[in-house]
Design a protein around this motif. Sequence first.
Motif, short mmCIF file in Angstrom:
data_model
loop_
_atom_site.label_atom_id
_atom_site.label_comp_id
_atom_site.label_asym_id
_atom_site.label_seq_id
_atom_site.Cartn_x
_atom_site.Cartn_y
_atom_site.Cartn_z
N GLU A 37 -1.05 54.68 18.83
CA GLU A 37 -0.08 55.59 19.47
C GLU A 37 0.14 56.86 18.66
O GLU A 37 0.48 57.90 19.22
CB GLU A 37 1.26 54.87 19.70
CG GLU A 37 1.17 53.60 20.54
CD GLU A 37 0.64 53.85 21.94
OE1 GLU A 37 0.92 54.93 22.51
OE2 GLU A 37 -0.08 52.98 22.47
N THR A 38 -0.03 56.78 17.35
CA THR A 38 0.15 58.00 16.54
C THR A 38 -1.00 58.97 16.77
O THR A 38 -0.85 60.16 16.63
CB THR A 38 0.19 57.70 15.02
OG1 THR A 38 -1.10 57.28 14.57
CG2 THR A 38 1.21 56.65 14.69
N VAL A 39 -2.18 58.43 17.08
CA VAL A 39 -3.33 59.29 17.38
C VAL A 39 -3.18 59.89 18.77
O VAL A 39 -3.53 61.04 19.01
CB VAL A 39 -4.65 58.51 17.28
CG1 VAL A 39 -5.84 59.44 17.44
CG2 VAL A 39 -4.75 57.75 15.97
N LYS A 40 -2.63 59.08 19.69
CA LYS A 40 -2.59 59.48 21.09
C LYS A 40 -1.58 60.57 21.39
O LYS A 40 -1.81 61.38 22.31
CB LYS A 40 -2.29 58.25 21.97
CG LYS A 40 -3.17 58.15 23.20
CD LYS A 40 -2.90 56.87 23.99
CE LYS A 40 -1.48 56.80 24.49
NZ LYS A 40 -1.25 55.58 25.32
N THR A 41 -0.47 60.58 20.64
CA THR A 41 0.63 61.52 20.94
C THR A 41 0.13 62.87 21.40
O THR A 41 -0.58 63.56 20.70
CB THR A 41 1.51 61.81 19.69
OG1 THR A 41 1.53 60.67 18.89
CG2 THR A 41 2.90 62.27 20.11
N LEU A 42 0.54 63.27 22.56
CA LEU A 42 0.16 64.59 23.08
C LEU A 42 1.39 65.42 23.36
O LEU A 42 2.51 65.03 23.08
CB LEU A 42 -0.69 64.43 24.33
CG LEU A 42 -2.17 64.75 24.14
CD1 LEU A 42 -2.86 64.84 25.49
CD2 LEU A 42 -2.34 66.11 23.43
N VAL A 61 -9.26 57.30 21.16
CA VAL A 61 -8.57 58.48 21.68
C VAL A 61 -9.57 59.62 21.87
O VAL A 61 -9.57 60.31 22.90
CB VAL A 61 -7.42 58.92 20.75
CG1 VAL A 61 -6.81 60.23 21.21
CG2 VAL A 61 -6.36 57.82 20.70
N GLU A 113 -8.82 56.25 16.36
CA GLU A 113 -9.26 57.64 16.48
C GLU A 113 -10.44 57.74 17.45
O GLU A 113 -10.51 58.66 18.26
CB GLU A 113 -9.65 58.19 15.10
CG GLU A 113 -8.45 58.35 14.16
CD GLU A 113 -8.80 58.89 12.78
OE1 GLU A 113 -7.91 58.96 11.92
OE2 GLU A 113 -9.98 59.25 12.55
N ALA A 137 -1.06 57.23 8.23
CA ALA A 137 -0.97 57.06 9.69
C ALA A 137 -0.06 55.87 10.03
O ALA A 137 0.75 55.93 10.96
CB ALA A 137 -2.36 56.87 10.29
#
Lengths: 297, 297, 297, 297
Positions: free
Chosen positions: C282-287, C189, C186, C263
Motif C-alpha cells: 500500500e505504501t508503493v500504491k499510494t497515488l 505496482v 514495487e 518502506a
Amino acid sequence: MEVGFLGLGIMGKAMSMNLLRHGFKVTVWNRTLSKSHELVEHGASVAETPAEVVRKCKYTIAMLSDPSAALSVVFGKDGILEQICAGKSYVDMSTVDADTSSKINEAIKERGGYFLEAPVSGSKKPAEDGQLVILAAGEKALYEEVIPAFNVMGKKSFYLGQVGNGAKMKLVVNMIMGSMMNAFSEGLVLAGRSGLEPSVLLDVLDLGGIANPMFRLKGPTMIQGSHSPAFPLKHQQKDMRLALALGDETATSMPVAAAANEAFKKARSMGLGDLDFSAVYETVKTLEEPSRNSQLR
Amino acid sequence: MEVGFLGLGIMGKAMSMNLLRHGFKVTVWNRTLSKSHELVEHGASVAETPAEVVRKCKYTIAMLSDPSAALSVVFGKDGILEQICAGKSYVDMSTVDADTSSKINEAIKERGGYFLEAPVSGSKKPAEDGQLVILAAGEKALYEEVIPAFNVMGKKSFYLGQVGNGAKMKLVVNMIMGSMMNAFSEGLVLAGRSGLEPSVLLDVLDLGGIANPMFRLKGPTMIQGSHSPAFPLKHQQKDMRLALALGDETATSMPVAAAANEAFKKARSMGLGDLDFSAVYETVKTLEEPSRNSQLR
Amino acid sequence: MEVGFLGLGIMGKAMSMNLLRHGFKVTVWNRTLSKSHELVEHGASVAETPAEVVRKCKYTIAMLSDPSAALSVVFGKDGILEQICAGKSYVDMSTVDADTSSKINEAIKERGGYFLEAPVSGSKKPAEDGQLVILAAGEKALYEEVIPAFNVMGKKSFYLGQVGNGAKMKLVVNMIMGSMMNAFSEGLVLAGRSGLEPSVLLDVLDLGGIANPMFRLKGPTMIQGSHSPAFPLKHQQKDMRLALALGDETATSMPVAAAANEAFKKARSMGLGDLDFSAVYETVKTLEEPSRNSQLR
Amino acid sequence: MEVGFLGLGIMGKAMSMNLLRHGFKVTVWNRTLSKSHELVEHGASVAETPAEVVRKCKYTIAMLSDPSAALSVVFGKDGILEQICAGKSYVDMSTVDADTSSKINEAIKERGGYFLEAPVSGSKKPAEDGQLVILAAGEKALYEEVIPAFNVMGKKSFYLGQVGNGAKMKLVVNMIMGSMMNAFSEGLVLAGRSGLEPSVLLDVLDLGGIANPMFRLKGPTMIQGSHSPAFPLKHQQKDMRLALALGDETATSMPVAAAANEAFKKARSMGLGDLDFSAVYETVKTLEEPSRNSQLR
C-alpha cells in the motif's frame, strides 16, 4: 568560577582550554592521563577519578566519546554517583541518545544532584574558537547558573526543555549533516567522472542557495583525499544510527538518512571509521581494482 | 545591445525584465502570448515565432522548461534553425541534459551559427535580483560577447569548456540540492515527531556548519505546509533523474541521490509535482489516514 | 511427553495445538486467558502464571511476540526464574535479538536450568501444518531431548551452536524476506501502472527462476488490497531493524535492506502495522489524493 | 519450418541449437562469424547479413544483447528493413525497452512486415533446456504462427497485447530478480559476519516460504566467490535502469529497486560488469583494505 571537566578528546581538550583561557579554574580528568599535560601547562589541576572531580567541584562538565563512556563515568567504579549530592551539578555535553541521558538524569536526581544534558553542534574548529552551539535540556536553574561557561565554549546556547531533548536535537542536526556530506561526496565524484573540475563545482556551490561552511571547509581537502579527523566517521555513523532509531520509535520513514547511514557503514567496513566523516567520499570514489577482479574470475 | 528572449516562465520573465531594466533592447517570444504583456509595458518588443526573434536579433537567449521545449523551439516549425546563420548566435539557458545541448549545438554549427549553453543555478528570487550563477559552455568567443548580458542576469558566470559541461555542472548542483532538501525534510519531520520545535531546529541549523540560504529561506514556509513554486518539484525530480543517468553512464553509484529521487517520485505520485520542490516534505510527513486504513482491514 | 507452552498468539496457538494433536500433554499460559479456551477443549491444562507452568513441567516452550514480552515472562513477577532449577528446561521459540536470548540464557543457567533458543521460520500456515523450520541454539543435550516436540511443530530443525545464533539466523532470513516483499510490491505496482495485468505478472513469476511460495501465496490477495495478518507488518519491521542493527555491529552495509526497512516504517506511519507485512504494498500504491493536495496549494 | 536467427550470444546460441535439435531449418547470422561454427556442425546455414537472413526466411528471430544492437540489425546497413516486406515476419526476443520495440514495430509495419516482440524470462540454463518463459506482444496472428518455435525454446509463452508490453513485463520481472539478488547477497554476507555458516543459511532458506530456484542455483557458487556469467551484471543493471525509467514515467516510487540499482552500479565501477549479476555480492562483501587506508591517513 571553578569547574571540573571529564574527557579530553579532540573536543573536550579544546573546550576545557577555552575555559582556562577565560579565567575558569578547571580540574580535569581523562582516562588516559597523558592527554591532560597540555592543560596542566595552562593551569588546570588534575584529578585521578571522576568521583574526585565531583568531590572537588560544584559543577562538573563532561565531553565523552559515546553513550557507553558517558554511562561508565557516571555509574562505574570511582564514578560520579559516588560523590554527587545536593548542591552538586553535572553537565554532560557528550552526544548520547535520549535513553542514556535519562538514565543519568534519574540516578543523579535520586542522589539530590542537578543534571543538564548539553550536547553541542560543531566539531574541532568551532570547539577551539569557542563557537559551538549548545543544546541544553534538564534542570532550568542549573542552565542559568552555567551560562557563563557556555558563553565561553559556545556562541549560542538553547534551553530545550526536558532531559533527552538536547540529545534529540543534536541527532537531528547530525543526521541532516551526515546526509548532506553524502550528497556532497556523490556530487564531487560525479563531477570528476563527468569531465568537470571538482574545484569549479566548489566555486559554483559556494555562490548558490546551498552554500554552507561545511562544503567550503571540507571540499578542498576531500578532493585531495585527505580526511584528517575533526569529527570521526564512526561517531557520525553512530549519530545516524541513533537518529534512525529515533525515527523508528516515532514511525518516521527517512529513506535518505537510511541510505546515508549505509554508506557510512560501508566506509567503516573499509576501515575508514577513525578518519573524518568526509571519508565517506572514498566509498563513492572506489573504482576498478583490477588485481582483485582477476582473482574473482 | 539588442537581444531576443524565448520563454517567459517564472525564470525567463525575471531574467528578461532585468535585461530591460539595464538598457538592453529585448524582443520576446513565448508560447502563450499573454505572458509577454508585462514585459511589453517595460519596453519589450514581441515576436510571433522563435524564427522571427532570430531574424531580428544577433543574439537570442532562451529559458525553457525542459529538454522537449528546448528541442522544439530549435527544430520545430518556425524554429531557430530556420533563421540561424553565420553571424547569429543562440544562448540556451534552460536546464537540459548534455545530449539535448549537443544536438542543438550541432544543428546550429552546421548552419554557421554560434552556440552557448548556459544553464543557471538559482531560482525565482535570484533571477529577479540578477543574482543567478551562470554555467556557460560552448563557443568561447560568444561567451565573451554576451558577458554584459550575463552580468545583468547573474552575479557570476563560469566558462566550463565544451558543450554539455554546463548542463552537467547544473545537474550535479541540483542533485546535491535535491538530496539536501530531502535530508532537511526528514530532519524537520523527525524533530516535530520527537517533541522538538521545528522552528528551534531552524535556529540551531542556522548557527552551525551546515547553515545555508535554502534552509533559511524555505524552512519557515515548509513548516507551515506552504510550498508555492519557486522551483517546481517535477523539474527538480527531472534533474535528479538526469543526474542519476549521468551517474549511470560514468558508473558512479549514488545511493543517497537515488533515495532522494524516489522520494520526489513519491511526491509526484501524490500530485505535488507542480508545487515547490520543498513539497517533498509532505511525503515524509504523511501520517495515519484512518478512513483509508479501515477500508483495508 | 509433558510440556508447558507460554504465549497463544497466532503462532503459539497453532504450535501448541499440534503438540496436543500428536499426544503431548500440554499446560498452557497466556497473558489473556480467553485465548486458551480452544486449546482446553482439545485437552490442554491451563496455568495462571509462567512460574506455575515451569513448576509443573520439565520442559517449557515459549512463543511470544517480541523481546520485551520474552524478557517479561522470564524476569517478571511470577516469571520463569522463580521456578527454573536443575532438571528444568526452557525453550524460547520467539523471535528476539541475540542480546535478549543471551540475557535469558545466563539467568537460567545461573539457576541450574537448561536453555535453548529456537526461533522459527514460517508464519501462520506452516505453524498450523507443523511445517515450521526451527533454528535452535544453546544447550545441545536439551536440543536432542526436545526433538520429538520439534518434529511435531516443524518439518526440519537445525542446531546452530551458541545461544544467539538462532536469533541471528532468523533475522537474516526475515531480512531477506522483507526486502523481497518490497521488491515484489514495487513490481506489482509498476506492472499495473504500466498497463500490464498484475495477475499475469504472478503467472510469469511463478514459471521463472525466482518463483517462490511467498509470491504464490500472497500475490493474489495483495492485488485485491487484502492483507489479513499472518505475519504482522510491525513484527516484520522489528526484524528488519534488528537485522540492520546486527549489520551495524558487524560493519555490514545493507542498502537494500535499509530501503525496505524505511518502506515498512512508512507503512507503520500510515497505520498499517497490524496488517500483514504484505501491506507494505500500500505504501508503493499510494497515488494522488486530490482533496489533500488542494489544501496544500 | 524454416527460421532465421540473429545473434548467437550465450542465449541465442542455446535457443537456435534447440530449434535445430527439434527439426527446424535454421539460418543464422552473428556479428562475429566464429560463433556460428558449432551451429553449422548441427546443420545450420549461415548468412552474411541480417538482410540476407530475412530475404531467405519467412520468419526471422533475433536475440541481441541490448537496445542499440537491436536497433542496429534493423535500421543499419544490410539490416532487416532492407528486405522485410509483406509476408515476412520479424520476432525480436532481445530484452529492450518499450521505445526501442515501438520504433522497430513501426518501421516494419510501414514496409508491410509483421512484428512480434518476445523477450524471455530465464538465462543460460533454461535457454539450453528449452525452458524459457516467453513474453510476446504485437501481431496476434504472428504469435499463433510461431508457437511451434516458442514451444521448442520455452516451456510457456504469454501473449500480452500491444508492442511494448513484452518489454515491460520482462523489465518488471528482472527488476524484482535484481532486488532479490541484492537482498540475498546482503543476507549471505550478514550471516557470515555474524558467525553463521552461509551454507546453513542456504539450507534454511530452501525450506522456507521464500525458497526459489535462483537462491538454490546461485547460492553455493556465490559463497565461493565464483560468478561465471549466466546473466551478465551489466545487463541486469541495464534492466534495473530501464525498469526505474518506466517507474519514472508512471510516477511509481521504487526505493528498494533504486537501492539495488546503485549496488549494481557500484559493482560495475569495481569492474564486475561482465561477471554474473550475482557478483553484486562482492560489493557487499568488501572489507577493510589496509594498504589503501594507510595511504589515506
